[in-house]
Design a protein around this motif. Structure first.
Motif, PDB file in Angstrom:
ATOM      1  N   SER A 173      -2.656   3.164   6.014  1.00 57.89           N
ATOM      2  CA  SER A 173      -2.416   2.122   5.025  1.00 57.89           C
ATOM      3  C   SER A 173      -2.183   0.775   5.704  1.00 57.89           C
ATOM      4  CB  SER A 173      -1.265   2.478   4.093  1.00 57.89           C
ATOM      5  OG  SER A 173      -0.052   2.563   4.801  1.00 57.89           O
TER       6      SER A 173
ATOM      7  N   ILE B  68      -5.767   5.961  -0.075  1.00 59.51           N
ATOM      8  CA  ILE B  68      -4.937   4.774   0.109  1.00 59.51           C
ATOM      9  C   ILE B  68      -5.002   3.910  -1.148  1.00 59.51           C
ATOM     10  CG2 ILE B  68      -4.480   2.743   1.531  1.00 59.51           C
ATOM     11  CD1 ILE B  68      -6.039   4.177   3.795  1.00 59.51           C
ATOM     12  N   SER B  69      -3.838   3.570  -1.676  1.00 59.40           N
ATOM     13  CA  SER B  69      -3.767   2.689  -2.843  1.00 59.40           C
ATOM     14  C   SER B  69      -3.236   1.326  -2.424  1.00 59.40           C
ATOM     15  CB  SER B  69      -2.845   3.271  -3.915  1.00 59.40           C
ATOM     16  OG  SER B  69      -3.403   4.438  -4.448  1.00 59.40           O
ATOM     17  N   VAL B  70      -3.767   0.291  -3.049  1.00 54.14           N
ATOM     18  CA  VAL B  70      -3.283  -1.070  -2.871  1.00 54.14           C
ATOM     19  C   VAL B  70      -2.799  -1.535  -4.239  1.00 54.14           C
ATOM     20  CG1 VAL B  70      -3.888  -3.433  -2.264  1.00 54.14           C
ATOM     21  CG2 VAL B  70      -4.887  -1.524  -0.978  1.00 54.14           C
TER      22      VAL B  70
ATOM     23  N   GLY C  91       0.796  -1.219   0.000  1.00 59.97           N
ATOM     24  CA  GLY C  91       0.000   0.000   0.000  1.00 59.97           C
ATOM     25  C   GLY C  91       0.827   1.266   0.000  1.00 59.97           C
ATOM     26  N   ARG C  92       0.185   2.330  -0.466  1.00 67.36           N
ATOM     27  CA  ARG C  92       0.727   3.690  -0.425  1.00 67.36           C
ATOM     28  C   ARG C  92      -0.417   4.591  -0.007  1.00 67.36           C
ATOM     29  NH1 ARG C  92       5.610   5.120  -0.237  1.00 67.36           N
ATOM     30  NH2 ARG C  92       5.211   6.971  -1.415  1.00 67.36           N
ATOM     31  N   ALA C  93      -0.128   5.596   0.751  1.00 65.62           N
ATOM     32  CA  ALA C  93      -1.212   6.433   1.249  1.00 65.62           C
ATOM     33  C   ALA C  93      -0.777   7.880   1.391  1.00 65.62           C
ATOM     34  CB  ALA C  93      -1.698   5.901   2.594  1.00 65.62           C
TER      35      ALA C  93
ATOM     36  N   LYS D 170      -1.041   8.160   5.947  1.00 60.93           N
ATOM     37  CA  LYS D 170       0.032   7.182   5.803  1.00 60.93           C
ATOM     38  C   LYS D 170      -0.069   6.078   6.846  1.00 60.93           C
ATOM     39  CE  LYS D 170       2.887  10.742   3.822  1.00 60.93           C
ATOM     40  NZ  LYS D 170       1.704  11.562   3.609  1.00 60.93           N
TER      41      LYS D 170
ATOM     42  N   ASN E 111      -7.332   2.405  -5.876  1.00 51.81           N
ATOM     43  CA  ASN E 111      -7.157   3.616  -5.083  1.00 51.81           C
ATOM     44  C   ASN E 111      -8.461   3.875  -4.349  1.00 51.81           C
ATOM     45  OD1 ASN E 111      -7.315   6.462  -4.383  1.00 51.81           O
ATOM     46  ND2 ASN E 111      -5.419   6.677  -5.495  1.00 51.81           N
TER      47      ASN E 111
ATOM     48  N   SER F 256      -8.492  10.648   3.469  1.00 49.52           N
ATOM     49  CA  SER F 256      -7.377   9.720   3.327  1.00 49.52           C
ATOM     50  C   SER F 256      -7.451   9.083   1.951  1.00 49.52           C
ATOM     51  CB  SER F 256      -7.445   8.642   4.416  1.00 49.52           C
ATOM     52  OG  SER F 256      -6.343   7.776   4.301  1.00 49.52           O
TER      53      SER F 256
END
Length: 115
Positions: free
Chosen positions: A105, A34-36, A23-25, A102, A80, A32
């Motif tokens: 995530s 957040i991507s996986v 993940g990135r956030a 962050k 996302n 918020s």
């Protein structure tokens, strides 16, 4: 342990997002983002079908009022999630310790993908 990505769908008991991707956030105001990102195509297919906005909203219900919007980025094999009303009013307004996107995530990565 067997590779969970190669197991039949009926054997996903206990599978979590972190088994399939990373993940990135980030955060902006009270939102918020957040991507996986899937490790491979098999993981991408599982994440697309099981990591729904409803499942994410349920996992974040204790801190986020929502709504949760999901965007698919197929060429990146990523999802996302934009989670509204998730940061206690915003980083500069919240009384919560480390309310930044962050840190959230990690919560996303622990979501159980079992049916």
């Amino acid at each position: 342990m067997t590779n969970p990505i190669k197991q039949p769908a009926s054997e996903f008991t206990g599978m979590r997002v972190y088994d399939l991707g990373h993940g990135r956030a980030g955060d902006k105001g009270n939102t918020s983002n957040i991507s996986v990102i899937a490790y491979n195509e098999s993981a991408w297919e599982i994440l697309k079908s099981r990591l729904t906005p409803e499942r994410v909203a349920q996992a974040f219900a204790h801190i986020a009022a929502g709504p949760v919007t999901r965007y698919e980025l197929p060429k990146l094999m990523a999802l996302n999630f934009v989670i509204q009303n998730a940061l206690g009013g915003g980083v500069t307004r919240s009384l919560a310790q480390d309310p930044h996107g962050k840190a959230l995530s990690a919560l996303m990565l622990t979501i159980d993908l079992s049916e």
